[in-house]
Motif scaffolding. Structure first.
Motif, PDB file in Angstrom:
ATOM      1  N   TYR A   1       0.860  -1.192   0.000  1.00 53.12           N
ATOM      2  CA  TYR A   1       0.000   0.000   0.000  1.00 53.12           C
ATOM      3  C   TYR A   1       0.892   1.237   0.000  1.00 53.12           C
ATOM      4  N   GLU A   2       0.637   2.156  -0.943  1.00 56.05           N
ATOM      5  CA  GLU A   2       1.463   3.369  -1.046  1.00 56.05           C
ATOM      6  C   GLU A   2       0.947   4.403  -0.044  1.00 56.05           C
ATOM      7  N   TYR A   3       1.707   4.569   1.014  1.00 54.88           N
ATOM      8  CA  TYR A   3       1.290   5.359   2.173  1.00 54.88           C
ATOM      9  C   TYR A   3       2.116   6.633   2.193  1.00 54.88           C
ATOM     10  N   PHE A   4       1.455   7.776   2.103  1.00 52.50           N
ATOM     11  CA  PHE A   4       2.243   9.018   2.157  1.00 52.50           C
ATOM     12  C   PHE A   4       2.347   9.513   3.588  1.00 52.50           C
TER      13      PHE A   4
ATOM     14  N   THR B   1      -1.673  13.610   8.037  1.00 56.29           N
ATOM     15  CA  THR B   1      -2.036  12.199   8.206  1.00 56.29           C
ATOM     16  C   THR B   1      -1.168  11.461   9.224  1.00 56.29           C
ATOM     17  N   ASP B   2      -0.051  12.097   9.612  1.00 57.71           N
ATOM     18  CA  ASP B   2       0.893  11.377  10.467  1.00 57.71           C
ATOM     19  C   ASP B   2       1.495  12.214  11.590  1.00 57.71           C
TER      20      ASP B   2
ATOM     21  N   TYR C   1      -4.755  -1.174   5.251  1.00 50.62           N
ATOM     22  CA  TYR C   1      -3.526  -1.880   5.641  1.00 50.62           C
ATOM     23  C   TYR C   1      -3.555  -2.421   7.072  1.00 50.62           C
TER      24      TYR C   1
ATOM     25  N   VAL D   1      -7.965  11.405   6.637  1.00 50.84           N
ATOM     26  CA  VAL D   1      -7.936  10.885   5.266  1.00 50.84           C
ATOM     27  C   VAL D   1      -8.975   9.783   5.096  1.00 50.84           C
TER      28      VAL D   1
ATOM     29  N   SER E   1      -9.486   6.563   2.851  1.00 50.21           N
ATOM     30  CA  SER E   1      -8.795   5.689   1.900  1.00 50.21           C
ATOM     31  C   SER E   1      -9.782   4.610   1.476  1.00 50.21           C
TER      32      SER E   1
ATOM     33  N   ARG F   1      -8.422   9.896  -0.837  1.00 52.49           N
ATOM     34  CA  ARG F   1      -7.620   9.198  -1.845  1.00 52.49           C
ATOM     35  C   ARG F   1      -8.541   8.722  -2.940  1.00 52.49           C
TER      36      ARG F   1
HETATM   37  N1  LIG Z   1      -0.865   8.506   5.823  1.00 49.82           N
HETATM   38  C1  LIG Z   1      -1.562   7.909   4.861  1.00 49.82           C
HETATM   39  N2  LIG Z   1      -1.125   7.989   3.606  1.00 49.82           N
HETATM   40  C2  LIG Z   1      -1.819   7.409   2.652  1.00 49.82           C
HETATM   41  N3  LIG Z   1      -2.920   6.741   2.800  1.00 49.82           N
HETATM   42  C3  LIG Z   1      -3.375   6.638   4.028  1.00 49.82           C
HETATM   43  N4  LIG Z   1      -4.426   6.012   4.485  1.00 49.82           N
HETATM   44  C4  LIG Z   1      -4.453   6.176   5.796  1.00 49.82           C
HETATM   45  N5  LIG Z   1      -3.416   6.886   6.215  1.00 49.82           N
HETATM   46  C5  LIG Z   1      -2.721   7.204   5.111  1.00 49.82           C
END
Ligand SMILES: Nc1ncnc2[nH]cnc12
Ligand SMILES: O=P(O)(O)OC[C@H]1O[C@H](OP(=O)(O)OP(=O)(O)O)[C@H](O)[C@@H]1O
Length: 186
Positions: free
Chosen positions: A23-26, A31-32, A105, A127, A129, A157
């Motif tokens: 999974y492409e997670y940015f 988001t973080d 994920y 977010v 997803s 997304r």
């Molecule tokens: N940080 C993130 N980046 C991409 N997709 C996400 N889905 C949930 N958190 C995410």
């Protein structure tokens, strides 16, 4: 694009993308919580949500932990509407509602406390997803007979299938990952 969201869009385009089991997670402050999120971006998010929802009609802002919390907090401070955090931990209260959460994920349990029947609720998250988190929280809100006024996410997304999301969700920005970079749709 809403000009107040331009700094957010610019920083998203710089966000590193990491692989989480395919999974492409940015990785972005929205988001973080890392890299550091500029106060101006937090304010722009709170303002953007306030412009899209009539907060006068909302009794409680509900935000899932962890990454809904800073957006819910900024909005609560700006509007004086109380904040409820949906936790990943049970408190064992008799009125607690537990729901299963599946994201793109991961999976786990979410626990809703502090929302009462008839409460007019705005659900806020960082977010959307797969939509698994939003669906799970909405199910819990339905179970306590809260009135869902609106659902707002900072980012949606558009490159992840969320066909199973049965409710309308408003996003401040729509994004996708292409060639290892975040693209912001205009
Ligand atoms: N940080 C993130 N980046 C991409 N997709 C996400 N889905 C949930 N958190 C995410
Ligand atoms: O639409 P979905 O596929 O459900 O993904 C979105 C959810 O995933 C992330 O939460 P996560 O549970 O990973 O935890 P965190 O907020 O603690 O990082 C994010 O904060 C959203 O809540």
């Amino acid at each position: 694009m809403d000009p107040t969201l331009e700094p957010l869009a610019r920083s998203l385009r710089q966000a590193p993308v990491v692989d989480r089991d395919g999974y492409e997670y940015f990785v972005h402050g929205v988001t973080d919580g890392i890299p550091p999120i500029e106060p101006a971006v937090l304010r722009a998010v709170a303002d953007g949500i306030s412009e899209r929802v009539d907060l006068e009609t909302v009794d409680k802002i509900v935000a899932p932990e962890a990454m809904g919390i800073h957006h819910g907090t900024a909005l609560s401070v700006a509007t004086d509407v109380p904040l409820v955090v949906v936790r990943k931990r049970s408190y064992g209260f008799p009125e607690e509602v537990a729901v299963h959460q599946e994201t793109s994920y991961s999976e786990g349990e979410l626990f809703v406390n502090g929302v009462d029947a008839g409460d007019r609720v705005l659900l806020v998250d960082d977010v959307l997803s797969s939509g698994g988190t939003i669906e799970a929280v909405c199910d819990a809100l339905e179970a306590v007979e809260a009135e869902l006024v609106d659902i707002v996410v900072v980012l949606r997304r558009v490159d992840v299938d969320h066909a199973d999301v049965s409710r309308d969700v408003t996003s401040l920005l729509d994004v996708r990952v292409r060639d290892g970079q975040v693209e912001v749709l205009e």
